[in-house]
Scaffold this active site. Structure first.
Site, PDB file in Angstrom:
ATOM      1  N   ASP A 341       1.081   4.058   2.675  1.00  0.00           N
ATOM      2  CA  ASP A 341       1.542   2.796   2.460  1.00  0.00           C
ATOM      3  C   ASP A 341       2.697   2.432   3.309  1.00  0.00           C
ATOM      4  O   ASP A 341       3.593   2.956   3.436  1.00  0.00           O
ATOM      5  CB  ASP A 341       1.904   2.553   1.136  1.00  0.00           C
ATOM      6  CG  ASP A 341       0.707   2.123   0.423  1.00  0.00           C
ATOM      7  OD1 ASP A 341      -0.038   1.509   0.841  1.00  0.00           O
ATOM      8  OD2 ASP A 341       0.554   2.304  -0.599  1.00  0.00           O
ATOM      9  N   THR A 342       3.034   1.611   3.758  1.00  0.00           N
ATOM     10  CA  THR A 342       3.731   1.253   4.980  1.00  0.00           C
ATOM     11  C   THR A 342       4.054  -0.238   4.982  1.00  0.00           C
ATOM     12  O   THR A 342       3.318  -1.038   4.437  1.00  0.00           O
ATOM     13  CB  THR A 342       2.819   1.576   6.176  1.00  0.00           C
ATOM     14  OG1 THR A 342       2.533   2.978   6.143  1.00  0.00           O
ATOM     15  CG2 THR A 342       3.458   1.219   7.484  1.00  0.00           C
ATOM     16  N   VAL A 343       5.154  -0.598   5.623  1.00  0.00           N
ATOM     17  CA  VAL A 343       5.466  -2.002   5.847  1.00  0.00           C
ATOM     18  C   VAL A 343       5.578  -2.245   7.339  1.00  0.00           C
ATOM     19  O   VAL A 343       5.975  -1.367   8.105  1.00  0.00           O
ATOM     20  CB  VAL A 343       6.777  -2.449   5.160  1.00  0.00           C
ATOM     21  CG1 VAL A 343       6.651  -2.356   3.651  1.00  0.00           C
ATOM     22  CG2 VAL A 343       7.977  -1.645   5.641  1.00  0.00           C
ATOM     23  N   SER A 360       7.750   3.482   6.866  1.00  0.00           N
ATOM     24  CA  SER A 360       6.852   3.934   5.805  1.00  0.00           C
ATOM     25  C   SER A 360       7.372   5.171   5.097  1.00  0.00           C
ATOM     26  O   SER A 360       8.171   5.938   5.641  1.00  0.00           O
ATOM     27  CB  SER A 360       5.477   4.244   6.406  1.00  0.00           C
ATOM     28  OG  SER A 360       4.598   4.789   5.452  1.00  0.00           O
TER      29      SER A 360
END
Length: 533
Positions: A341-343, A360
């Site tokens: 999951d990561t931005v 992330s």
């Protein structure tokens, strides 16, 4: 699209986008705004990112008219070896707990970006995030859903439960969230700089917790951490130069896919045709076979990056694609023999400085472990290592693991035209290619290119080792593809699967130099926004 003349910030939460835009309005540049937005994301989207994770960035500096790459990923603990896992009868590194830890690189990444390009102090840039963590914010819809899905694992660790399950439960959508311990850590960093994290009280807290809970990450590992400025690498695609960062990340997989696809007339096929989907998937299989074998920390192994992204190598590999039949398995290539999951957040400012930044914790809430009173979880990126003695990405002390998070930039005529990224693990390289083909081949604008139904292929060999499935894997298509396309793909030998959530998230900013206007886009699959002025 969001249209603006002076600057745009686009990321996966409106509060973070607004924090970055406030910096631009106050005279800060794109790099300042990116740091402020990232800090805010660590507060409002804590399962996806934060100072317990790693960071990568590509920067276009308008003064020098050059691209700069930053690898702010951390390394494995110096005392953690493959023998530790053999002694525990573990065949792979756990996805949660202290054994999955590597040094978090985010804070040093902020420091490096700020020292080289920033115009405002870290104290100024972290101020809004500190205030938000203390006063509270309403949990966003998609973020709250992800938070709730992790409730059982969060509850396993007392410090984690205290921080992320206030009152014994995750916040519901719209419920106020406060993170006072994170605010304290942010304030230390604002006042003392990166050393508060790597050599000060935060490092001491992590070290103490690690020793008490079977971990191997120490204060010495944190003190030894450094980020690396690297040269971005590129390939040409229909007149554009597409830029990624070299391994230990997977960015060159996108370049390999583009090289393979460039020889085909995709425009005539259309974005929802079975012919295009088939070629996209087969190109992905070829690139990811190489990804599984070759991508690793270049400080430890020789990665044939230049050969892998060469046009001649793609020409040789392309011959393996059957236009009418899905391949069950592609072997990795031999680039040295063939010579071939990561931005996510993006910012462009009034001077056309550009910052493409991705950050992330790897899995949602990373390792799920908050070490003591620091107020944030540490990443589980160490889980990406292979425990095979022969694998290029094998665990070794002080080594960077294979990384999925990749920022991107596109230039044309010696200047930037598209600053973008796609988050979502293995989807990221596929997403980069999908968005670029939508714009360059199919003529979509930057928002439509992200809205369009996506293709994702899963299966095949892994960077953690193993041979992978020999059945061709599974093709996942978002709703929007016609039934005729699905039927034809199945007739070609593709197995189709159902998935509603694994297609990542995207933000992008296109620079219209002719009109001096920016075009911003943010993915509807996330809570985020593109904002400009």
């Amino acid at each position: 699209m969001v249209l603006a003349r002076n600057g745009i910030v686009a990321t996966s939460h409106p509060a973070a986008a607004q924090a970055g835009l406030d910096v631009l309005r106050q005279g800060g540049n794109a790099i300042d705004a990116a740091i402020a937005a990232n800090a805010m994301l660590g507060v409002v989207e804590p399962m996806s990112c934060g100072i317990g994770g790693d960071l990568f960035a590509i920067v276009w500096d308008a003064k020098t008219k050059k691209l700069y790459g930053l690898n702010a990923s951390g390394r494995s603990p110096q005392t953690l070896t493959r023998q530790v896992f053999r002694d525990k009868n573990l065949n792979e590194i756990p996805s949660e707990g202290p054994l999955s830890w590597s040094v978090p690189g985010c804070v040093d990444g902020w420091h490096e970006l700020n020292a080289r390009f920033g115009t405002q102090s870290l104290a100024e840039l972290l101020g809004p995030a500190i205030a938000t963590a203390e006063s509270g914010y309403p949990a966003a819809e998609i973020i709250a859903a992800g938070w709730n899905a992790s409730r059982k694992t969060l509850a396993k660790w007392p410090d984690t439960a205290r921080v992320y399950l206030p009152g014994g439960k995750p916040p519901a959508m719209g419920e106020l969230v406060r993170l006072p311990e994170l605010a304290t850590s942010y304030r230390m960093i604002a006042e003392r700089g990166r050393d508060a994290f790597y050599r000060g009280p935060i490092a001491a807290e992590i070290d103490q917790f690690s020793k008490a809970n079977g971990g191997f990450l120490t204060a010495d590992d944190l003190a030894a951490h450094t980020s690396s400025w690297v040269e971005p690498i590129s390939t040409s695609y229909r007149g554009y130069s597409v830029w990624e960062l070299p391994p230990n990340g997977q960015g060159i997989a996108a370049l390999q896919m583009l090289n393979l696809l460039e020889a085909f007339d995709l425009k005539s096929m259309g974005p929802k045709s079975p012919e295009y989907v088939h070629l996209f998937v087969e190109a992905k299989k070829l690139a990811f076979a190489d990804r599984a074998k070759f991508y690793a920390d270049p400080a430890f192994v020789s990665v044939p990056t230049a050969d892998l992204i060469s046009k001649s190598y793609a020409d040789g590999r392309r011959s393996l694609i059957n236009r009418d039949q899905a391949a069950a398995d592609f072997p990795a290539g031999d680039p040295k023999f063939e010579r071939t999951d990561t931005v996510y957040l993006t910012v462009v400012d009034k001077d056309r400085n550009c910052c493409s930044l991705i950050q992330s914790l790897f899995g949602g809430f990373g390792s799920f472990v908050v070490p003591g009173n620091v107020g944030f979880v540490l990443q589980n990126r160490g889980q990406s290592f292979s425990l095979s003695d022969e694998h290029a990405n094998r665990l070794e002390p002080g080594k960077r693991p294979f990384h999925t998070i990749i920022p991107a930039m596109v230039t044309k005529d010696q200047r930037p035209c598209f600053c973008f990224g796609v988050m979502g693990g293995d989807m990221q390289a596929q997403g980069h290619v999908g968005v670029l083909v939508n714009i360059i081949d199919f003529g979509m604008n930057v928002q439509a290119a992200g809205d369009a139904a996506r293709i994702r292929h899963g299966g095949g060999p892994s960077p953690k080792g193993g041979v992978g499935a020999k059945d061709g894997g599974t093709v996942y298509l978002e709703s929007g593809f016609p039934e005729a396309t699905r039927i034809r793909l199945q007739a070609m030998g593709h197995r189709l699967g159902e998935d509603r959530t694994g297609f990542g998230g995207y933000q992008g900013i296109w620079i219209d130099w002719d009109n001096s206007v920016l075009q911003g886009a943010s993915d509807p699959r996330k809570d985020g926004a593109a904002v400009g002025y």
